[in-house]
Design an enzyme around this catalytic site. Structure first.
Site, PDB file in Angstrom:
ATOM      1  N   ASP A 152       0.840  -1.184   0.000  1.00  0.00           N
ATOM      2  CA  ASP A 152       0.000   0.000   0.000  1.00  0.00           C
ATOM      3  C   ASP A 152       0.886   1.249   0.000  1.00  0.00           C
ATOM      4  OD1 ASP A 152       0.223  -1.388   2.733  1.00  0.00           O
ATOM      5  OD2 ASP A 152       0.062   0.720   3.277  1.00  0.00           O
ATOM      6  N   SER A 153       0.405   2.318  -0.577  1.00  0.00           N
ATOM      7  CA  SER A 153       1.128   3.590  -0.668  1.00  0.00           C
ATOM      8  C   SER A 153       2.441   3.461  -1.426  1.00  0.00           C
ATOM      9  CB  SER A 153       1.412   4.160   0.728  1.00  0.00           C
ATOM     10  OG  SER A 153       1.946   5.460   0.636  1.00  0.00           O
ATOM     11  N   GLY A 155       2.509   3.629  -5.020  1.00  0.00           N
ATOM     12  CA  GLY A 155       2.355   4.074  -6.392  1.00  0.00           C
ATOM     13  C   GLY A 155       1.873   2.984  -7.317  1.00  0.00           C
ATOM     14  N   LEU A 156       1.220   1.961  -6.762  1.00  0.00           N
ATOM     15  CA  LEU A 156       0.729   0.835  -7.559  1.00  0.00           C
ATOM     16  C   LEU A 156      -0.794   0.813  -7.612  1.00  0.00           C
ATOM     17  CD1 LEU A 156       3.134  -1.867  -6.092  1.00  0.00           C
ATOM     18  CD2 LEU A 156       3.359  -0.710  -8.283  1.00  0.00           C
ATOM     19  N   SER A 157      -1.417   1.932  -7.259  1.00  0.00           N
ATOM     20  CA  SER A 157      -2.878   2.071  -7.250  1.00  0.00           C
ATOM     21  C   SER A 157      -3.545   1.156  -6.233  1.00  0.00           C
ATOM     22  CB  SER A 157      -3.485   1.827  -8.642  1.00  0.00           C
ATOM     23  OG  SER A 157      -3.438   0.466  -9.011  1.00  0.00           O
ATOM     24  N   SER A 159      -5.130   2.045  -3.658  1.00  0.00           N
ATOM     25  CA  SER A 159      -6.435   2.596  -3.278  1.00  0.00           C
ATOM     26  C   SER A 159      -7.514   2.165  -4.257  1.00  0.00           C
ATOM     27  CB  SER A 159      -6.369   4.124  -3.189  1.00  0.00           C
ATOM     28  OG  SER A 159      -5.992   4.693  -4.430  1.00  0.00           O
ATOM     29  N   ASP A 203      -6.182   4.019 -13.198  1.00  0.00           N
ATOM     30  CA  ASP A 203      -6.025   2.934 -12.232  1.00  0.00           C
ATOM     31  C   ASP A 203      -7.175   1.932 -12.315  1.00  0.00           C
ATOM     32  OD1 ASP A 203      -3.833   4.376 -11.467  1.00  0.00           O
ATOM     33  OD2 ASP A 203      -4.706   5.130  -9.615  1.00  0.00           O
TER      34      ASP A 203
END
Length: 437
Positions: A152-153, A155-157, A159, A203
């Site tokens: 998480d967090s 830059g791999l989307s 969210s 994304d």
């Protein structure tokens, strides 16, 4: 390189057992949402301006095990965060008033969210998105969610992957038949409408439309997309092409949620300002101020009149659009060398024209450019935090990964020491689209 190398049978079994313990139901009744992370080789930072983007998923992402609750209650637990989230499916959801705080939650450490379990806002956002289009849901879920390798967090989307996971679970529990294109819009409602992030549809589109080993290309203005399979090489088929490369993810140790950095929304506004000026200059002031509405000839004729910062944003948009088009041709022909060069050029434009990135990420990108066997590299995401990605010759992936770990530790020992040695640089494979198993 197997198409379904993720999730493994052991991972699926673990998810089903956890939900079985939570719900008291048989493990065989548990469904699992597989929602992969994505990389964006070309088309960076132009989706919100209606540009052409490319993306593919990787064999890492979000898993959400769930069963229909049998009533209106939603009960959720997380593998990353403490606490339990509870709400009812018949509650009317309203957009959060604290955008930065709520959007940052999935990327924060658990100590910051024990108080009210705000990581559940993505699930509430999914309900909000479905309700906002007139859907009436009657069945809640009991679920357990976790992400791959704490990515998480990065830059791999992550969210978007989380939001899509909740959408698919709620839709499955309520026997809703929803198309991928509709779910792209629903997830955009979660992020834009509920959480307030001014991003585009890259994304969501990548996660929902990708196909194993292919490149997903989308015109973000028309929403038309193409799944591009590389042409079979002379001495081998499609499978051989897929085996010829790996995806490196090199992590910086920086963690900061996207909306915590005002630069992201600011750059979107700067692109709109450029579009507004250029549209006015061409007598089309009534059009929506997005750069996709500006003819390239108009940009070339008036670019010298733009304010310096605004000019850089416009230059990134138009050159990145051209790189994306060239990249599609290189991918179709199976030319990884040319494709990689375009990825690296995209990364440089992100740094110099879009002016995103941070010193550690820029250093990490430079290291990847020098690593053995790397075809091309760039930031993954905005480059303010997280990781860089690279396309690398499969036979040299381990060598490249070792080189990057060693070189980055020398330049950024404090940040590098925060990373687990085994996951500081990950060697990944292509993934598939989001689905319910």
């Amino acid at each position: 390189m197997g198409e379904f190398s993720w999730p493994t049978e052991d991972q699926l079994k673990e998810m089903r057992n956890k939900v079985s313990e939570m719900s008291g139901r048989d493990a065989e009744e548990v469904r699992v949402v597989v929602s992969p992370y994505r990389i964006c080789p070309l088309g960076a930072h132009i989706d919100h301006q209606g540009g052409t983007v490319s993306a593919m998923t990787i064999n890492k992402g979000i898993l959400l095990g769930f069963v229909p609750s049998g009533d209106t209650e939603v009960v959720l637990r997380s593998g990353q965060f403490d606490g339990e989230v509870r709400f009812r499916i018949d509650e009317i959801q309203q957009p959060t008033n604290s955008v930065k705080k709520h959007h940052a939650v999935y990327a924060s450490d658990s100590a910051k969210i024990k108080e009210e379990c705000k990581w559940g806002n993505y699930a509430r956002g999914a309900l909000y998105a479905l309700q906002s289009r007139g859907n009436i849901l009657t069945e809640g879920i009991i679920g357990y969610i976790c992400g791959s390798d704490n990515l998480d967090s990065s830059g791999l989307s992550s969210s978007a992957a989380v939001g899509i996971a909740y959408l698919l679970a709620l839709e499955s529990a309520n026997d809703m038949n929803v198309t991928p294109l509709d779910n792209i819009e629903y997830d955009r409602l979660i992020e834009n409408g509920y959480l307030g992030l001014r991003n585009g549809i890259l994304d969501q589109s990548a996660i929902l439309l990708s196909r194993y080993g292919c490149l997903m290309c989308m015109d973000c203005k028309s929403k038309e997309y193409e799944i591009i399979q590389p042409r079979e090489p002379q001495n081998g088929g499609e499978t051989e092409f897929k085996k010829s490369y790996k995806i490196l993810l090199a992590f910086s140790g920086l963690r900061c949620a996207l909306t915590n950095n005002p630069g992201y929304n600011c750059r979107v506004a700067e692109c709109q300002e450029a579009a507004k000026f250029l549209l006015c200059a061409s007598g089309k002031a009534e059009m929506e101020p997005r750069l996709c509405n500006v003819e390239e000839e108009v940009y070339e004729a008036h670019k010298s009149e733009l304010e310096p910062i605004i000019a850089k944003r416009a230059q990134h948009y138009f050159t990145e659009n051209r790189r994306a088009a060239k990249g599609l041709k290189a991918w179709k022909s199976g030319n990884l060398e040319d494709f990689g060069k375009l990825i690296s050029a995209s990364g440089l434009s992100s740094i110099h024209n879009y002016e995103c990135g941070s010193e550690p990420l820029i250093q990490l990108n430079e290291i990847l450019q020098r690593a053995p066997g790397v075809f091309g590299a760039r930031f993954s995401g905005a480059g303010f935090r997280g990781c860089c990605l690279a396309l690398v010759d499969a036979d040299r992936a381990e060598e490249a990964a070792s080189y990057v770990r060693r070189e980055y530790f020398e330049l950024q020992p404090e940040l590098a020491s925060q990373l687990n040695a085994d996951s500081a640089v990950l060697i990944c494979e292509p993934g598939d689209s989001a689905r319910v198993i």
